[in-house]
Write an enzyme that holds these catalytic residues in place. Structure first.
Site, PDB file in Angstrom:
ATOM      1  CG  ASP A   1      -1.859  -1.201   1.216  1.00  0.00           C
ATOM      2  OD1 ASP A   1      -2.282  -1.614   0.133  1.00  0.00           O
ATOM      3  OD2 ASP A   1      -2.126  -1.742   2.307  1.00  0.00           O
TER       4      ASP A   1
ATOM      5  CE  LYS B   1       2.263  -2.450  -4.442  1.00  0.00           C
ATOM      6  NZ  LYS B   1       2.026  -2.084  -3.033  1.00  0.00           N
TER       7      LYS B   1
ATOM      8  CB  ALA C   1      -3.053  -6.248  -5.260  1.00  0.00           C
ATOM      9  N   GLY C   2      -4.763  -4.035  -3.763  1.00  0.00           N
ATOM     10  CA  GLY C   2      -5.718  -2.952  -4.009  1.00  0.00           C
ATOM     11  C   GLY C   2      -4.903  -1.732  -4.375  1.00  0.00           C
ATOM     12  CG  HIS C   3      -2.263  -1.731  -6.972  1.00  0.00           C
ATOM     13  ND1 HIS C   3      -1.347  -2.237  -7.863  1.00  0.00           N
ATOM     14  CD2 HIS C   3      -2.005  -2.364  -5.789  1.00  0.00           C
ATOM     15  CE1 HIS C   3      -0.575  -3.126  -7.246  1.00  0.00           C
ATOM     16  NE2 HIS C   3      -0.963  -3.227  -5.996  1.00  0.00           N
ATOM     17  CB  THR C   4      -5.874   3.911  -4.734  1.00  0.00           C
ATOM     18  OG1 THR C   4      -6.081   2.896  -3.755  1.00  0.00           O
ATOM     19  CG2 THR C   4      -7.052   4.865  -4.763  1.00  0.00           C
TER      20      THR C   4
ATOM     21  CD  GLN D   1       0.319  -8.943  -3.015  1.00  0.00           C
ATOM     22  OE1 GLN D   1       0.855  -9.590  -3.881  1.00  0.00           O
ATOM     23  NE2 GLN D   1      -0.904  -8.478  -3.136  1.00  0.00           N
TER      24      GLN D   1
ATOM     25  CE  LYS E   1      -1.181   7.826   2.013  1.00  0.00           C
ATOM     26  NZ  LYS E   1      -2.045   6.718   2.420  1.00  0.00           N
TER      27      LYS E   1
ATOM     28  CB  VAL F   1       2.795  16.545  -2.182  1.00  0.00           C
ATOM     29  CG1 VAL F   1       4.296  16.593  -1.973  1.00  0.00           C
ATOM     30  CG2 VAL F   1       2.433  17.024  -3.591  1.00  0.00           C
TER      31      VAL F   1
HETATM   32  P1  GDP Z   1      -0.797   0.410  -3.514  1.00  0.00           P
HETATM   33  O1  GDP Z   1      -1.424  -0.846  -3.061  1.00  0.00           O
HETATM   34  O2  GDP Z   1       0.689   0.415  -3.315  1.00  0.00           O
HETATM   35  O3  GDP Z   1      -1.160   0.802  -4.920  1.00  0.00           O
HETATM   36  O4  GDP Z   1      -1.370   1.574  -2.566  1.00  0.00           O
HETATM   37  P2  GDP Z   1      -2.920   1.740  -2.109  1.00  0.00           P
HETATM   38  O5  GDP Z   1      -3.688   2.292  -3.246  1.00  0.00           O
HETATM   39  O6  GDP Z   1      -3.426   0.519  -1.455  1.00  0.00           O
HETATM   40  O7  GDP Z   1      -2.757   2.795  -0.941  1.00  0.00           O
HETATM   41  C1  GDP Z   1      -2.200   4.055  -1.143  1.00  0.00           C
HETATM   42  C2  GDP Z   1      -3.221   5.122  -0.711  1.00  0.00           C
HETATM   43  O8  GDP Z   1      -2.562   6.360  -0.604  1.00  0.00           O
HETATM   44  C3  GDP Z   1      -4.315   5.346  -1.745  1.00  0.00           C
HETATM   45  O9  GDP Z   1      -5.484   5.716  -1.091  1.00  0.00           O
HETATM   46  C4  GDP Z   1      -3.777   6.483  -2.592  1.00  0.00           C
HETATM   47  O10 GDP Z   1      -4.814   7.249  -3.224  1.00  0.00           O
HETATM   48  C5  GDP Z   1      -3.075   7.294  -1.554  1.00  0.00           C
HETATM   49  N1  GDP Z   1      -1.894   8.043  -2.023  1.00  0.00           N
HETATM   50  C6  GDP Z   1      -0.969   7.693  -2.945  1.00  0.00           C
HETATM   51  N2  GDP Z   1       0.024   8.616  -3.007  1.00  0.00           N
HETATM   52  C7  GDP Z   1      -0.283   9.554  -2.087  1.00  0.00           C
HETATM   53  C8  GDP Z   1       0.371  10.751  -1.645  1.00  0.00           C
HETATM   54  O11 GDP Z   1       1.444  11.135  -2.089  1.00  0.00           O
HETATM   55  N3  GDP Z   1      -0.259  11.461  -0.640  1.00  0.00           N
HETATM   56  C9  GDP Z   1      -1.464  11.063  -0.093  1.00  0.00           C
HETATM   57  N4  GDP Z   1      -1.989  11.805   0.879  1.00  0.00           N
HETATM   58  N5  GDP Z   1      -2.086   9.953  -0.490  1.00  0.00           N
HETATM   59  C10 GDP Z   1      -1.508   9.200  -1.458  1.00  0.00           C
HETATM   60  P1  IMO Z   2      -1.010  -4.131  -2.310  1.00  0.00           P
HETATM   61  O1  IMO Z   2      -0.627  -4.625  -3.676  1.00  0.00           O
HETATM   62  C1  IMO Z   2      -0.819  -4.710   1.985  1.00  0.00           C
HETATM   63  C2  IMO Z   2      -0.922  -8.847   3.436  1.00  0.00           C
HETATM   64  C3  IMO Z   2      -2.127  -9.294   4.219  1.00  0.00           C
HETATM   65  C4  IMO Z   2      -1.486 -10.328   5.138  1.00  0.00           C
HETATM   66  C5  IMO Z   2      -0.438 -10.970   4.241  1.00  0.00           C
HETATM   67  C6  IMO Z   2      -0.882 -12.284   3.609  1.00  0.00           C
HETATM   68  O2  IMO Z   2      -2.278  -3.383  -2.297  1.00  0.00           O
HETATM   69  O3  IMO Z   2       0.130  -3.396  -1.683  1.00  0.00           O
HETATM   70  P2  IMO Z   2      -2.552 -12.855   1.617  1.00  0.00           P
HETATM   71  O4  IMO Z   2      -4.011 -12.577   1.458  1.00  0.00           O
HETATM   72  O5  IMO Z   2      -1.698 -12.265   0.557  1.00  0.00           O
HETATM   73  O6  IMO Z   2      -2.268 -14.313   1.840  1.00  0.00           O
HETATM   74  O7  IMO Z   2      -2.157 -12.137   3.014  1.00  0.00           O
HETATM   75  O8  IMO Z   2      -0.162 -10.023   3.222  1.00  0.00           O
HETATM   76  N1  IMO Z   2      -1.214  -8.267   2.104  1.00  0.00           N
HETATM   77  C7  IMO Z   2      -1.123  -6.971   1.821  1.00  0.00           C
HETATM   78  N2  IMO Z   2      -0.844  -5.904   2.596  1.00  0.00           N
HETATM   79  N3  IMO Z   2      -1.005  -4.537   0.674  1.00  0.00           N
HETATM   80  C8  IMO Z   2      -1.245  -5.588  -0.142  1.00  0.00           C
HETATM   81  O9  IMO Z   2      -1.321  -5.473  -1.477  1.00  0.00           O
HETATM   82  C9  IMO Z   2      -1.356  -6.871   0.429  1.00  0.00           C
HETATM   83  N4  IMO Z   2      -1.620  -8.106  -0.055  1.00  0.00           N
HETATM   84  C10 IMO Z   2      -1.512  -8.956   0.978  1.00  0.00           C
HETATM   85  O10 IMO Z   2      -2.706  -8.221   4.944  1.00  0.00           O
HETATM   86  O11 IMO Z   2      -0.796  -9.678   6.184  1.00  0.00           O
HETATM   87 MG    MG Z   3      -2.935  -1.508  -1.771  1.00  0.00          MG
END
Ligand code: GDP
Ligand code: IMO
Ligand code: MG
Length: 449
Positions: free
Chosen positions: A13, A16, A39-42, A248, A355, A439
């Protein structure tokens, strides 16, 4: 930059999705190479938020090819709902390609993930319960069902039958456990029992129903199924840029992370070759994405974890709730010991620090520069031994914080001097240049010079 890998440098998170979306501007194809819908990519574009679980974060560019590589584990039901959701929002998914060799997360994998977690009780890993571990386990056992199997009913039925045979006992145990939980929760509290066991479907897994359901998924996915390793090679051979988007992160890597509190795939850059089907010399750049602080979801060691006001500040200002499961993320200070490790394991060439804005308002910033073991030894590098890591206490350097709202800054020169000094400290400590600073969540909220 023909081949470029983007990987998580911490515990996931890190942002990415956003970094992939930004760098994809210069790319021709974007490839996911491991993980699944854990995964959850925003991405936030013009105030509109998109959350991707399986579909690569390049999909908003209709002219670019997006690939779900052979190393990904695909839950076809989730993939189709993601495709439908994007179509409803007017996103063209015509250029999405799915590897015929990718493995499928089947309904029994989701059930077994929950069963495994319930069995571990207090020792559970905190998985996303999306069936990731059981699916990769079947792949290694050679009991997996692959995307190509969706196109042949006879083969699909036979493979599901074989895969199910070894799981009956575990599925029966889960069924008993569910009944027990329901009884304990009482008739009136079925919903709570449902939450405790996750949102897994009915445990009675019927071979015929499952086969039919998956054949229908196959019909819908067929236009997207392809030899994606060949596709990647063709792009690279033509001098086009291909981005390998990791899910991840390094410290969740099955081999190099904080085992057993890890995921069941290899999220590090080296795995892009296996998970996409390209050669090691096809990766020219490795971008590691790290937050300006650190977070972790799920159980496992997290040396710089905070339980005080600064941690709450990060949680609240950073909206640190999981994209996939909605769980509160654990928050802590930037950990240079762990970051240097991620630099080394990935062969990182650039860092993206996201961030930074979230730290605004903290009087003092702390950065872990080394650990001290239980026995008092100083540790400059990330310990490979689990017990040492669990007992490691970080030692910090303190840097002055910055008060300002920096979300409107677009150049390094716009940042307060304390924020620049913080970035320089991280850059020096990590030993790789920072190529991008976030930022804010918006795609324009970035500093690249
Ligand atoms: P990922 O899994 O690595 O793609 O990251 P996630 O999407 O799960 O989590 C990142 C969160 O931070 C999301 O809600 C993004 O919209 C947010 N985000 C990304 N870059 C920034 C940043 O530079 N500043 C802030 N405040 N939020 C950010
Ligand atoms: P993104 O791509 C953060 C964590 C889970 C748990 C461990 C194993 O959005 O960064 P799993 O379901 O993969 O067997 O869980 O890995 N985990 C993540 N934590 N971001 C992720 O993906 C994750 N995918 C799995 O919370 O601790
Ligand atoms: Mg994520």
């Amino acid at each position: 930059m023909p081949g470029l890998a983007i990987v998580g440098a911490q515990w996931g998170d890190e942002g990415k999705g956003k970094v992939t979306d930004l760098l994809a501007e210069r790319a021709d194809a974007i490839v996911r190479f491991q993980g699944g819908n854990n995964a959850g990519h925003t991405i936030v574009r013009d105030g509109e938020e998109f959350k991707f679980h399986l579909i690569p974060s390049g999909i908003l560019y209709s002219e670019k090819t997006c690939v779900i590589g052979n190393g990904v584990v695909v839950d076809p039901r989730i993939l189709l709902s993601e495709i439908d959701g994007l179509k409803r929002r007017g996103v063209d998914v015509g250029n999405l390609r799915i590897s015929a060799n990718a493995h499928l997360i089947m309904p029994y994998h989701v059930l077994l993930d929950t069963a495994g977690e319930l069995k571990l009780g207090k020792l559970s890993l905190g998985t996303t319960r999306r069936g990731i571990g059981p699916c990769y386990a079947d792949k290694a056992l050679r009991l997996g069902i692959r995307v190509q199997d969706l196109l042949d009913e006879k083969i699909l039925r036979a493979k599901i039958r074989t895969a199910l045979a070894s799981k009956q006992q575990a599925l029966r145990e889960l069924s008993v456990q569910r009944r027990k939980l329901r009884k304990e929760a009482g008739e009136g509290d079925r919903e709570a029992a449902g939450q405790a066991i996750g949102d897994a479907p009915d445990p009675r897994i019927d071979l015929h129903a499952m086969t039919e359901e998956h054949i229908s998924y196959g019909h819908r996915l067929e236009p997207h199924i392809a030899d994606t390793a060949k596709l990647c090679w063709e792009k690279l051979d033509a001098g086009k840029t291909v981005i390998f988007e990791g899910a991840q992160a390094t410290l969740l890597d099955l081999d190099h992370g904080t085992y057993p509190f890890v995921t069941s795939s290899n999220p590090i850059a080296g795995a892009a070759t296996v998970g996409a089907g390209v050669g090691p010399n096809d990766i020219d750049e490795v971008w590691g994405v790290a937050k300006a602080y650190a977070t972790r979801v799920g159980a496992g060691p997290f040396p710089t974890e905070l339980e005080d006001g600064a941690g709450r500040h990060m949680l609240e200002r950073g909206h640190e709730y999981g994209t996939t499961t909605g769980r509160e993320r654990r928050c802590g200070w930037m950990d240079l010991v762990a970051l240097r490790y991620a630099v080394r394991i990935n062969g990182m060439t650039s860092l993206a620090i996201t961030k930074l804005d979230v730290l605004g308002g903290l009087e003092t910033l702390r950065v872990a520069v080394r650990y001290r073991s239980r026995e008092g030894a100083l540790l400059d590098s990330f310990p490979y031994h689990q017990s040492i890591l669990h007992g490691a206490v970080p030692e910090y350097e303190e840097l002055p914080g910055f008060d300002a709202d920096i979300s409107g800054c677009r150049k390094l020169a716009d940042l307060p001097s304390e924020a620049r000094a913080y970035l320089e400290y991280i850059e020096e400590g990590a030993g790789v240049p920072i190529g991008l600073v976030g930022v804010g969540p918006g795609r324009e909220q970035v500093i690249t010079d």
